[in-house]
Design a protein around this motif. Structure first.
Motif, short mmCIF file in Angstrom:
data_model
loop_
_atom_site.label_atom_id
_atom_site.label_comp_id
_atom_site.label_asym_id
_atom_site.label_seq_id
_atom_site.Cartn_x
_atom_site.Cartn_y
_atom_site.Cartn_z
N ARG A 63 47.24 42.66 46.90
CA ARG A 63 48.65 42.51 47.22
C ARG A 63 48.86 41.76 48.55
NH1 ARG A 63 49.80 47.21 46.17
NH2 ARG A 63 49.53 48.15 48.24
N VAL A 64 48.04 42.06 49.54
CA VAL A 64 48.21 41.44 50.86
C VAL A 64 47.68 40.01 50.88
CG1 VAL A 64 47.52 41.57 53.30
CG2 VAL A 64 48.18 43.65 52.05
N HIS A 65 46.52 39.79 50.26
CA HIS A 65 45.86 38.48 50.35
C HIS A 65 46.03 37.64 49.09
CE1 HIS A 65 43.95 39.75 54.11
NE2 HIS A 65 43.65 40.91 53.51
N ALA A 66 46.79 38.11 48.13
CA ALA A 66 47.03 37.37 46.89
C ALA A 66 45.73 37.01 46.18
CB ALA A 66 47.85 36.11 47.18
N THR A 67 44.78 37.95 46.21
CA THR A 67 43.51 37.75 45.52
C THR A 67 43.56 38.39 44.14
OG1 THR A 67 42.66 39.76 46.60
CG2 THR A 67 42.18 37.64 47.65
N GLU A 68 42.49 38.25 43.38
CA GLU A 68 42.42 38.79 42.02
C GLU A 68 41.14 39.59 41.84
OE1 GLU A 68 42.89 35.72 39.15
OE2 GLU A 68 44.83 35.06 39.92
N LEU A 69 40.88 40.45 42.84
CA LEU A 69 39.64 41.22 42.81
C LEU A 69 39.61 42.21 41.64
CD1 LEU A 69 39.03 42.03 46.60
CD2 LEU A 69 38.19 40.11 45.24
N LEU A 70 40.72 42.95 41.43
CA LEU A 70 40.71 43.98 40.39
C LEU A 70 40.59 43.38 39.00
CD1 LEU A 70 40.76 47.03 40.13
CD2 LEU A 70 43.22 46.91 39.80
N GLY A 71 41.28 42.27 38.77
CA GLY A 71 41.16 41.60 37.48
C GLY A 71 39.75 41.09 37.24
N ARG A 103 30.59 31.17 38.66
CA ARG A 103 29.96 32.48 38.66
C ARG A 103 29.72 32.99 40.08
NH1 ARG A 103 24.32 32.22 39.08
NH2 ARG A 103 23.45 30.12 39.01
N HIS A 104 29.54 32.06 41.03
CA HIS A 104 29.38 32.49 42.42
C HIS A 104 30.68 33.11 42.94
CE1 HIS A 104 25.39 31.03 42.67
NE2 HIS A 104 25.71 29.73 42.58
N THR A 105 31.83 32.60 42.43
CA THR A 105 33.12 33.18 42.82
C THR A 105 33.22 34.62 42.31
OG1 THR A 105 34.17 31.00 42.72
CG2 THR A 105 35.64 32.92 42.65
N VAL A 106 32.77 34.83 41.08
CA VAL A 106 32.79 36.18 40.53
C VAL A 106 31.90 37.10 41.36
CG1 VAL A 106 32.22 37.60 38.51
CG2 VAL A 106 33.28 35.35 38.20
N ARG A 107 30.68 36.61 41.69
CA ARG A 107 29.75 37.43 42.47
C ARG A 107 30.36 37.81 43.83
NH1 ARG A 107 24.38 38.08 41.81
NH2 ARG A 107 24.31 36.32 40.34
N THR A 108 31.02 36.83 44.47
CA THR A 108 31.62 37.09 45.78
C THR A 108 32.73 38.14 45.66
OG1 THR A 108 31.12 34.84 46.52
CG2 THR A 108 32.86 36.04 47.72
N ARG A 109 33.57 38.01 44.63
CA ARG A 109 34.67 38.97 44.44
C ARG A 109 34.14 40.38 44.17
NH1 ARG A 109 38.79 35.58 40.44
NH2 ARG A 109 39.40 33.98 41.97
N ILE A 110 33.07 40.49 43.37
CA ILE A 110 32.51 41.81 43.07
C ILE A 110 31.97 42.44 44.35
CG2 ILE A 110 30.69 43.05 41.81
CD1 ILE A 110 33.06 42.13 40.10
N GLN A 111 31.33 41.65 45.19
CA GLN A 111 30.81 42.17 46.46
C GLN A 111 31.95 42.68 47.35
OE1 GLN A 111 28.54 38.86 47.98
NE2 GLN A 111 26.71 39.36 46.74
N GLN A 112 33.06 41.91 47.38
CA GLN A 112 34.22 42.36 48.16
C GLN A 112 34.77 43.69 47.60
OE1 GLN A 112 36.47 38.45 47.94
NE2 GLN A 112 37.01 39.07 50.02
N ALA A 113 34.84 43.77 46.29
CA ALA A 113 35.35 44.99 45.67
C ALA A 113 34.45 46.19 45.97
CB ALA A 113 35.46 44.80 44.16
#
Length: 517
Positions: A447-455, A478-488
């Motif tokens: 919500r704050v950073h307009a990211t799509e981590l949960l999706g 796929r590197h974008t997915v890996r980065t988002r999963i690490q953030q989550a």
């Protein structure tokens, strides 16, 4: 029944003569018309003072003393025909000699019987004769009603008082008499040997019976079906209807017949109420036996049930739990009692709080479906079970009922619920708030950073943790997915490389019904 025109014309002291020469069938129909009263008038339009089934007498003064050929009688007769009078009597030798041919022609064209009253017969004598016939008929019908009610009262004292009462009513009326149970199903009919109602007519009567029962109030109605006039009357007290009584025959009921039917309705209602009191006592016994059965004492329940209602259903059985709203609980119980009588050894049931629990033979599944359809109920059904595992089957049925209540009335089998998996139950419990709390850090970041981590987490879990497949589905590298999963993982404080963590996050998504995405 009222006297007929035939009887009035046959009075020897009156000398009345039916004019014209109609066909035998038409003449017979004319003579069978009923006579409610006799009225005399020389008005050109006496219809405001007449009612249907009356005989009108006139001397023809309203037409003047001109020759008959100069008078148009047709409008006059049309008014009488529209009013529904039984016949017209013309007094001769007062104004005119004989009855005008033109009047006879008008009456014949409109089907109004015309008879001649000789000069020596005063109109008051015709009226008095008709009154005597009406009085004799009323006395005869009153006498018949008393005898019929006495015969019916004696029939009510027989072992099967309800059936004997309805059979006697059928005999006394010369009508068939049918009893529909609380579900609107035909229960019994008298006389059975001569009950020749067509399937379409029976369906019409059954539909009307169910309509009256659905209203939940004492009421009656009259319908036409199969060429007969049918009378229907509910049985039982207000908001506790026990069935519908239907009567059919070649003629409508007169006042005397209606009084007899009213007395039978009272007797039948009393008999059904007495049966209901017995049913309540049996219901308490059933409830106790169901608890005993759940406690494991099948032998005791089997012995008592066999003496009361028949054998228990043969294992394996299915347990069903049906919601039973208080206003219709008695009607539902009555329906099941009737089905137990019709299908011994297939159903055992008992009340349990606001529900009804059933043990069913596999062949009795249709009874459950019909019950839910007829009363708009929800039901859950267990998997086949032995009597030793009955408590477990009851839990399964209760879970099926909980799922059934989420949709339209009908039956939900536990097997269907089980195939959907354990996690699917989370969306139907109070786990939503826990799920939202679990996902809150990721939700706040998106919500704050307009990211799509949960999706991204959801897509990655659906792809069994394969970064390439998730990336292709999301349309990112796929590197974008890996980065988002690490953030989550950092936000959730969980290592999503482990199965328990993945299952926990997936359960949270299910509990929130994915509404957060």
């Amino acid at each position: 029944m009222l006297p007929t025109l035939r009887l009035l014309l046959a009075e020897p002291n009156l000398g009345l003569t039916l004019l014209g020469d109609p066909e035998p069938a038409a003449r017979g129909a004319m003579l069978e018309r009923t006579v409610e009263w006799v009225h005399s008038s020389d008005l050109i339009d006496p219809t405001p003072f007449l009612s249907a089934d009356q005989v009108l007498l006139t001397t023809g003064t309203q037409f003047g003393a001109d020759t008959a050929a100069d008078v148009d009688f047709l409008p006059y007769v049309q008014r009488l025909a529209a009013r529904g009078i039984t016949a017209l009597g013309f007094g001769t030798e007062v104004i005119r000699d004989g009855t005008p041919d033109a009047l006879l022609a008008a009456c014949q064209s409109l089907g109004v019987p015309l008879f001649e009253v000789p000069y020596r017969t005063p109109f008051i004598a015709v009226a008095r004769a008709a009154g005597d016939l009406v009085a004799e008929d009323r006395f005869a019908r009153a006498t018949w009603a008393l005898k019929a009610q006495r015969a019916i009262a004696l029939a009510a004292l027989r072992p099967d008082g309800l059936s004997a009462t309805l059979a006697e009513l059928s005999t006394q009326l010369g009508h068939w008499v049918a009893l529909f149970d609380v579900s609107g199903t035909l229960d019994r009919v008298f006389p059975r040997e001569t009950f020749t109602v067509t399937p379409d007519a029976l369906a019409t009567v059954q539909h009307e019976a169910r309509r009256l029962l659905a209203r939940g109030q004492r009421s009656s109605s009259t319908i036409d079906a199969g060429g007969e006039t049918l009378t229907l009357q509910t049985l039982g007290g207000h908001d506790h209807l026990r069935g519908v009584l239907a009567l059919g025959g070649p003629r409508a009921l007169d006042q005397a017949s209606t009084e007899v039917v009213t007395s039978v309705i009272a007797l039948a209602g009393l008999a059904l109420e007495q049966n209901n009191a017995l049913a309540r006592a049996q219901g308490l016994l059933r409830t106790g036996l169901m608890h005993t059965l759940l406690g494991g004492d099948q032998k005791l329940v089997e012995q008592i049930s066999r003496q009361m209602w028949g054998a228990l259903p043969v294992a394996p059985v299915q347990v069903a739990v049906v919601d039973a709203p208080a206003p219709r609980r008695d009607a539902i119980t009555d329906y099941l009692e009737l089905r137990v009588e019709d299908s011994p050894g297939q159903v055992f049931f008992a009340r349990q709080d606001d529900t009804i629990v059933l043990c069913l033979d596999r062949a009795a599944h249709g009874i459950l479906v019909n019950l839910c359809t007829l009363f708009d109920l929800h039901a859950g059904v267990s998997e086949p079970s032995s009597y030793r595992q009955l408590p477990r089957a009851l839990e399964q049925a209760e879970q099926g009922l909980a799922r059934a209540k989420e949709g339209a009335p009908g039956v939900t089998e536990f097997g269907v619920v089980a195939r959907q998996g354990v996690l699917a139950l989370l969306a139907r419990t109070d786990a939503r708030e826990v799920g939202l709390a679990t996902l809150a850090p990721v939700l706040a970041h998106d919500r704050v950073h307009a990211t799509e981590l949960l999706g991204t987490v959801r897509a990655w879990l659906l792809c069994n943790g394969h970064f390439g497949e998730a990336a292709a589905q999301l349309g990112v590298h796929r590197h974008t997915v890996r980065t988002r999963i690490q953030q989550a993982e950092q936000l959730l404080a969980r290592d999503l490389g482990s199965f328990p963590a993945r299952a926990d996050v997936w359960a949270a998504l299910l509990a929130t019904d994915n509404a957060v995405l």
